[in-house]
Design a protein around this motif. Structure first.
Motif, PDB file in Angstrom:
ATOM      1  N   UNK A  57      14.925 -15.846  13.446  1.00 29.15           N
ATOM      2  CA  UNK A  57      15.177 -17.046  14.188  1.00 29.15           C
ATOM      3  C   UNK A  57      13.824 -17.705  14.480  1.00 29.15           C
ATOM      4  N   UNK A  58      13.741 -18.972  14.188  1.00 27.81           N
ATOM      5  CA  UNK A  58      12.502 -19.717  14.353  1.00 27.81           C
ATOM      6  C   UNK A  58      12.301 -20.107  15.819  1.00 27.81           C
ATOM      7  N   UNK A  59      11.056 -20.047  16.271  1.00 26.43           N
ATOM      8  CA  UNK A  59      10.710 -20.453  17.641  1.00 26.43           C
ATOM      9  C   UNK A  59       9.770 -21.651  17.556  1.00 26.43           C
ATOM     10  N   UNK A  60      10.094 -22.698  18.300  1.00 26.93           N
ATOM     11  CA  UNK A  60       9.272 -23.912  18.330  1.00 26.93           C
ATOM     12  C   UNK A  60       8.787 -24.146  19.749  1.00 26.93           C
ATOM     13  N   UNK A  61       7.526 -24.559  19.872  1.00 25.68           N
ATOM     14  CA  UNK A  61       7.052 -24.900  21.219  1.00 25.68           C
ATOM     15  C   UNK A  61       7.639 -26.249  21.613  1.00 25.68           C
ATOM     16  N   UNK A  62       7.560 -26.551  22.879  1.00 24.81           N
ATOM     17  CA  UNK A  62       8.197 -27.746  23.436  1.00 24.81           C
ATOM     18  C   UNK A  62       7.744 -29.019  22.707  1.00 24.81           C
ATOM     19  N   UNK A  63       6.463 -29.155  22.453  1.00 21.76           N
ATOM     20  CA  UNK A  63       5.943 -30.365  21.808  1.00 21.76           C
ATOM     21  C   UNK A  63       6.511 -30.518  20.399  1.00 21.76           C
ATOM     22  N   UNK A  64       6.480 -29.441  19.599  1.00 24.00           N
ATOM     23  CA  UNK A  64       7.028 -29.506  18.243  1.00 24.00           C
ATOM     24  C   UNK A  64       8.524 -29.798  18.265  1.00 24.00           C
ATOM     25  N   UNK A  65       9.236 -29.208  19.210  1.00 24.08           N
ATOM     26  CA  UNK A  65      10.683 -29.431  19.301  1.00 24.08           C
ATOM     27  C   UNK A  65      10.988 -30.891  19.623  1.00 24.08           C
ATOM     28  N   UNK A  66      10.224 -31.474  20.556  1.00 21.66           N
ATOM     29  CA  UNK A  66      10.450 -32.889  20.892  1.00 21.66           C
ATOM     30  C   UNK A  66      10.146 -33.782  19.698  1.00 21.66           C
ATOM     31  N   UNK A  67       9.086 -33.471  18.981  1.00 25.07           N
ATOM     32  CA  UNK A  67       8.682 -34.292  17.840  1.00 25.07           C
ATOM     33  C   UNK A  67       9.699 -34.215  16.707  1.00 25.07           C
ATOM     34  N   UNK A  68      10.285 -33.047  16.487  1.00 22.99           N
ATOM     35  CA  UNK A  68      11.169 -32.822  15.333  1.00 22.99           C
ATOM     36  C   UNK A  68      12.607 -32.524  15.714  1.00 22.99           C
ATOM     37  N   UNK A  69      13.020 -32.893  16.922  1.00 22.55           N
ATOM     38  CA  UNK A  69      14.337 -32.487  17.413  1.00 22.55           C
ATOM     39  C   UNK A  69      15.478 -32.940  16.503  1.00 22.55           C
ATOM     40  N   UNK A  70      15.467 -34.182  16.070  1.00 23.18           N
ATOM     41  CA  UNK A  70      16.553 -34.673  15.207  1.00 23.18           C
ATOM     42  C   UNK A  70      16.651 -33.847  13.932  1.00 23.18           C
ATOM     43  N   UNK A  71      15.526 -33.573  13.297  1.00 18.88           N
ATOM     44  CA  UNK A  71      15.529 -32.802  12.047  1.00 18.88           C
ATOM     45  C   UNK A  71      15.989 -31.367  12.300  1.00 18.88           C
ATOM     46  N   UNK A  72      15.506 -30.747  13.379  1.00 19.48           N
ATOM     47  CA  UNK A  72      15.877 -29.365  13.687  1.00 19.48           C
ATOM     48  C   UNK A  72      17.377 -29.240  13.940  1.00 19.48           C
ATOM     49  N   UNK A  73      17.916 -30.179  14.705  1.00 27.94           N
ATOM     50  CA  UNK A  73      19.354 -30.144  14.995  1.00 27.94           C
ATOM     51  C   UNK A  73      20.155 -30.382  13.724  1.00 27.94           C
ATOM     52  N   UNK A  74      19.737 -31.325  12.906  1.00 27.57           N
ATOM     53  CA  UNK A  74      20.443 -31.612  11.650  1.00 27.57           C
ATOM     54  C   UNK A  74      20.471 -30.378  10.749  1.00 27.57           C
ATOM     55  N   UNK A  75      19.346 -29.668  10.655  1.00 25.93           N
ATOM     56  CA  UNK A  75      19.298 -28.454   9.841  1.00 25.93           C
ATOM     57  C   UNK A  75      20.254 -27.389  10.393  1.00 25.93           C
ATOM     58  N   UNK A  76      20.285 -27.244  11.700  1.00 28.69           N
ATOM     59  CA  UNK A  76      21.157 -26.241  12.311  1.00 28.69           C
ATOM     60  C   UNK A  76      22.623 -26.596  12.108  1.00 28.69           C
ATOM     61  N   UNK A  77      22.968 -27.867  12.258  1.00 28.63           N
ATOM     62  CA  UNK A  77      24.353 -28.323  12.080  1.00 28.63           C
ATOM     63  C   UNK A  77      24.808 -28.120  10.646  1.00 28.63           C
ATOM     64  N   UNK A  78      23.901 -28.292   9.702  1.00 20.09           N
ATOM     65  CA  UNK A  78      24.265 -28.173   8.287  1.00 20.09           C
ATOM     66  C   UNK A  78      24.141 -26.742   7.767  1.00 20.09           C
ATOM     67  N   UNK A  79      24.370 -25.780   8.625  1.00 21.34           N
ATOM     68  CA  UNK A  79      24.417 -24.392   8.196  1.00 21.34           C
ATOM     69  C   UNK A  79      23.125 -23.625   8.341  1.00 21.34           C
ATOM     70  N   UNK A  80      22.133 -24.238   8.935  1.00 22.57           N
ATOM     71  CA  UNK A  80      20.876 -23.535   9.139  1.00 22.57           C
ATOM     72  C   UNK A  80      20.956 -22.553  10.301  1.00 22.57           C
ATOM     73  N   UNK A  81      19.872 -21.844  10.495  1.00 18.70           N
ATOM     74  CA  UNK A  81      19.790 -20.865  11.572  1.00 18.70           C
ATOM     75  C   UNK A  81      19.626 -21.549  12.928  1.00 18.70           C
ATOM     76  N   UNK A  82      20.123 -20.925  13.990  1.00 19.15           N
ATOM     77  CA  UNK A  82      19.805 -21.409  15.336  1.00 19.15           C
ATOM     78  C   UNK A  82      18.299 -21.318  15.555  1.00 19.15           C
ATOM     79  N   UNK A  83      17.795 -22.045  16.527  1.00 13.94           N
ATOM     80  CA  UNK A  83      16.370 -21.969  16.822  1.00 13.94           C
ATOM     81  C   UNK A  83      16.148 -21.907  18.322  1.00 13.94           C
ATOM     82  N   UNK A  84      14.946 -21.487  18.708  1.00 13.72           N
ATOM     83  CA  UNK A  84      14.587 -21.307  20.108  1.00 13.72           C
ATOM     84  C   UNK A  84      13.476 -22.291  20.449  1.00 13.72           C
TER      85      UNK A  84
END
Length: 82
Positions: free
Chosen positions: A1-28
């Motif tokens: 499971x991938x872990x992202x710091x707060x800054x990276x998560x805010x910057x890439x939130x749309x992409x991270x959520x899209x990957x998770x919705x499309x069958x990707x792994x959950x992330x922290x």
């Protein structure tokens, strides 16, 4: 499971959520290295809890006289101590 710091998560939130919705792994998402939240699909199967009881079933054999094994030795140790 991938872990992202707060800054990276805010910057890439749309992409991270899209990957998770499309069958990707959950992330922290973590703050200062401390995990805060886990992002998973709403319809994702719940994780099965780790089953510890019985994990060595069939790998060991307990002798039939287990309760009385070494009884003579133990008795003699206590009798000699008097």
């Amino acid at each position: 499971m991938q872990i992202y710091n707060m800054h990276d998560a805010k910057t890439n939130l749309s992409r991270l959520i899209e990957e998770t919705v499309n069958g990707g792994e959950p992330f922290v998402i973590a703050k200062s290295g401390k995990p805060l939240v886990k992002v998973v699909r709403i319809d994702a199967e719940p994780e099965k809890p780790l089953r510890r009881i019985g994990f060595m079933k069939g790998q060991m054999k307990v002798p039939a006289d287990f309760d009385t094994m070494g009884a003579d030795e133990i008795s003699s140790m206590f009798e000699d101590a008097k």
